[in-house]
Design a protein around this motif. Sequence first.
Motif, PDB file in Angstrom:
ATOM      1  N   ILE A  65      19.330  -2.225  26.161  1.00  0.00           N
ATOM      2  CA  ILE A  65      19.827  -3.570  26.168  1.00  0.00           C
ATOM      3  C   ILE A  65      21.213  -3.838  25.614  1.00  0.00           C
ATOM      4  CG2 ILE A  65      19.549  -5.814  25.326  1.00  0.00           C
ATOM      5  CD1 ILE A  65      17.161  -5.900  26.928  1.00  0.00           C
ATOM      6  N   PHE A  66      21.498  -2.884  24.462  1.00  0.00           N
ATOM      7  CA  PHE A  66      22.823  -2.884  24.016  1.00  0.00           C
ATOM      8  C   PHE A  66      23.852  -2.339  25.004  1.00  0.00           C
ATOM      9  CE2 PHE A  66      20.165  -2.489  20.048  1.00  0.00           C
ATOM     10  CZ  PHE A  66      20.610  -3.658  19.551  1.00  0.00           C
ATOM     11  N   VAL A  67      23.519  -1.487  26.031  1.00  0.00           N
ATOM     12  CA  VAL A  67      24.392  -1.213  27.120  1.00  0.00           C
ATOM     13  C   VAL A  67      24.246  -2.298  28.151  1.00  0.00           C
ATOM     14  CG1 VAL A  67      25.104   0.584  28.644  1.00  0.00           C
ATOM     15  CG2 VAL A  67      24.522   1.261  26.371  1.00  0.00           C
ATOM     16  N   GLU A  68      23.126  -2.570  28.534  1.00  0.00           N
ATOM     17  CA  GLU A  68      22.766  -3.295  29.786  1.00  0.00           C
ATOM     18  C   GLU A  68      23.487  -4.692  29.823  1.00  0.00           C
ATOM     19  OE1 GLU A  68      18.689  -5.444  31.191  1.00  0.00           O
ATOM     20  OE2 GLU A  68      18.544  -3.104  30.892  1.00  0.00           O
ATOM     21  N   ILE A  69      23.558  -5.346  28.582  1.00  0.00           N
ATOM     22  CA  ILE A  69      23.961  -6.670  28.511  1.00  0.00           C
ATOM     23  C   ILE A  69      25.539  -6.868  28.777  1.00  0.00           C
ATOM     24  CG2 ILE A  69      24.218  -8.821  27.141  1.00  0.00           C
ATOM     25  CD1 ILE A  69      21.371  -8.316  26.339  1.00  0.00           C
ATOM     26  N   PRO A  70      26.191  -5.860  27.848  1.00  0.00           N
ATOM     27  CA  PRO A  70      27.769  -5.704  28.045  1.00  0.00           C
ATOM     28  C   PRO A  70      28.107  -5.418  29.473  1.00  0.00           C
ATOM     29  CG  PRO A  70      27.063  -4.839  26.140  1.00  0.00           C
ATOM     30  CD  PRO A  70      25.937  -5.027  26.834  1.00  0.00           C
ATOM     31  N   VAL A  71      27.441  -4.499  30.291  1.00  0.00           N
ATOM     32  CA  VAL A  71      27.702  -4.108  31.543  1.00  0.00           C
ATOM     33  C   VAL A  71      27.385  -5.389  32.591  1.00  0.00           C
ATOM     34  CG1 VAL A  71      26.559  -2.745  33.664  1.00  0.00           C
ATOM     35  CG2 VAL A  71      27.071  -1.646  31.430  1.00  0.00           C
ATOM     36  N   MET A  72      26.127  -6.138  32.536  1.00  0.00           N
ATOM     37  CA  MET A  72      26.098  -7.445  32.975  1.00  0.00           C
ATOM     38  C   MET A  72      27.204  -8.262  33.095  1.00  0.00           C
ATOM     39  SD  MET A  72      23.289 -10.059  32.830  1.00  0.00           S
ATOM     40  CE  MET A  72      23.509 -10.475  31.080  1.00  0.00           C
ATOM     41  N   ILE A  73      27.769  -8.519  31.743  1.00  0.00           N
ATOM     42  CA  ILE A  73      28.880  -9.574  31.418  1.00  0.00           C
ATOM     43  C   ILE A  73      30.036  -8.890  32.014  1.00  0.00           C
ATOM     44  CG2 ILE A  73      30.199 -10.388  29.475  1.00  0.00           C
ATOM     45  CD1 ILE A  73      27.795 -10.469  27.894  1.00  0.00           C
ATOM     46  N   LEU A  74      30.553  -7.842  32.105  1.00  0.00           N
ATOM     47  CA  LEU A  74      31.552  -7.050  32.422  1.00  0.00           C
ATOM     48  C   LEU A  74      31.748  -7.279  33.849  1.00  0.00           C
ATOM     49  CD1 LEU A  74      32.382  -3.941  30.417  1.00  0.00           C
ATOM     50  CD2 LEU A  74      33.634  -6.123  30.324  1.00  0.00           C
ATOM     51  N   PHE A  75      30.756  -6.989  34.612  1.00  0.00           N
ATOM     52  CA  PHE A  75      30.655  -7.076  36.246  1.00  0.00           C
ATOM     53  C   PHE A  75      30.293  -8.697  36.745  1.00  0.00           C
ATOM     54  CE2 PHE A  75      30.033  -2.486  35.957  1.00  0.00           C
ATOM     55  CZ  PHE A  75      30.673  -1.995  37.083  1.00  0.00           C
ATOM     56  N   LEU A  76      29.884  -9.363  35.981  1.00  0.00           N
ATOM     57  CA  LEU A  76      29.726 -10.831  36.326  1.00  0.00           C
ATOM     58  C   LEU A  76      31.010 -11.435  36.203  1.00  0.00           C
ATOM     59  CD1 LEU A  76      26.633 -12.128  34.743  1.00  0.00           C
ATOM     60  CD2 LEU A  76      27.172 -12.024  37.347  1.00  0.00           C
ATOM     61  N   ILE A  77      31.926 -11.051  35.305  1.00  0.00           N
ATOM     62  CA  ILE A  77      33.348 -11.483  34.869  1.00  0.00           C
ATOM     63  C   ILE A  77      34.236 -10.944  36.013  1.00  0.00           C
ATOM     64  CG2 ILE A  77      35.569 -11.120  33.292  1.00  0.00           C
ATOM     65  CD1 ILE A  77      33.641 -11.438  31.059  1.00  0.00           C
ATOM     66  N   PHE A  78      33.998  -9.729  36.156  1.00  0.00           N
ATOM     67  CA  PHE A  78      34.979  -8.873  37.194  1.00  0.00           C
ATOM     68  C   PHE A  78      34.584  -9.594  38.635  1.00  0.00           C
ATOM     69  CE2 PHE A  78      35.616  -5.390  40.311  1.00  0.00           C
ATOM     70  CZ  PHE A  78      36.957  -5.073  40.250  1.00  0.00           C
ATOM     71  N   GLY A  79      33.443  -9.780  39.090  1.00  0.00           N
ATOM     72  CA  GLY A  79      33.225 -10.269  40.530  1.00  0.00           C
ATOM     73  C   GLY A  79      33.578 -11.911  40.487  1.00  0.00           C
ATOM     74  N   THR A  80      33.411 -12.734  39.380  1.00  0.00           N
ATOM     75  CA  THR A  80      34.119 -13.923  39.497  1.00  0.00           C
ATOM     76  C   THR A  80      35.387 -13.911  39.564  1.00  0.00           C
ATOM     77  OG1 THR A  80      32.106 -14.454  37.936  1.00  0.00           O
ATOM     78  CG2 THR A  80      34.009 -16.140  38.027  1.00  0.00           C
ATOM     79  N   TRP A  81      36.100 -12.824  38.907  1.00  0.00           N
ATOM     80  CA  TRP A  81      37.528 -12.907  38.916  1.00  0.00           C
ATOM     81  C   TRP A  81      38.235 -12.589  40.225  1.00  0.00           C
ATOM     82  CZ3 TRP A  81      40.649  -7.894  38.003  1.00  0.00           C
ATOM     83  CH2 TRP A  81      42.108  -8.123  37.951  1.00  0.00           C
TER      84      TRP A  81
END
Length: 92
Positions: A65-81
């Motif tokens: 989860i310590f890797v999964e949640i940051p990856v999720m946040i990064l790709f959500l930010i990248f896609g939204t951008w």
Amino acid sequence: MYYVEEWIIGIFLVGGVLFGLAAVLSPVRRLHLAVSAAVLFLVLGYEIRMDRWEKTVTAPIRLDIFVEIPVMILFLIFGTWQIFLRTKRKKL
């Protein structure tokens, strides 16, 4: 902990569907949005599989989860951008 995992799965699903639809409808940022959608769907599948695994062991310790949640946040930010850039370029 189970309630948090349901939210994580929901966010992966909504983000993947949203970015997938945007990739289909956007000729400009198609690759970037498709990558975001693909990664979110892959991690969604992984999360569902880990959820099933958790039920088979006595004391699951989910350090992923310590890797999964940051990856999720990064790709959500990248896609939204990418979606934001697409709409901004349409206006110009």
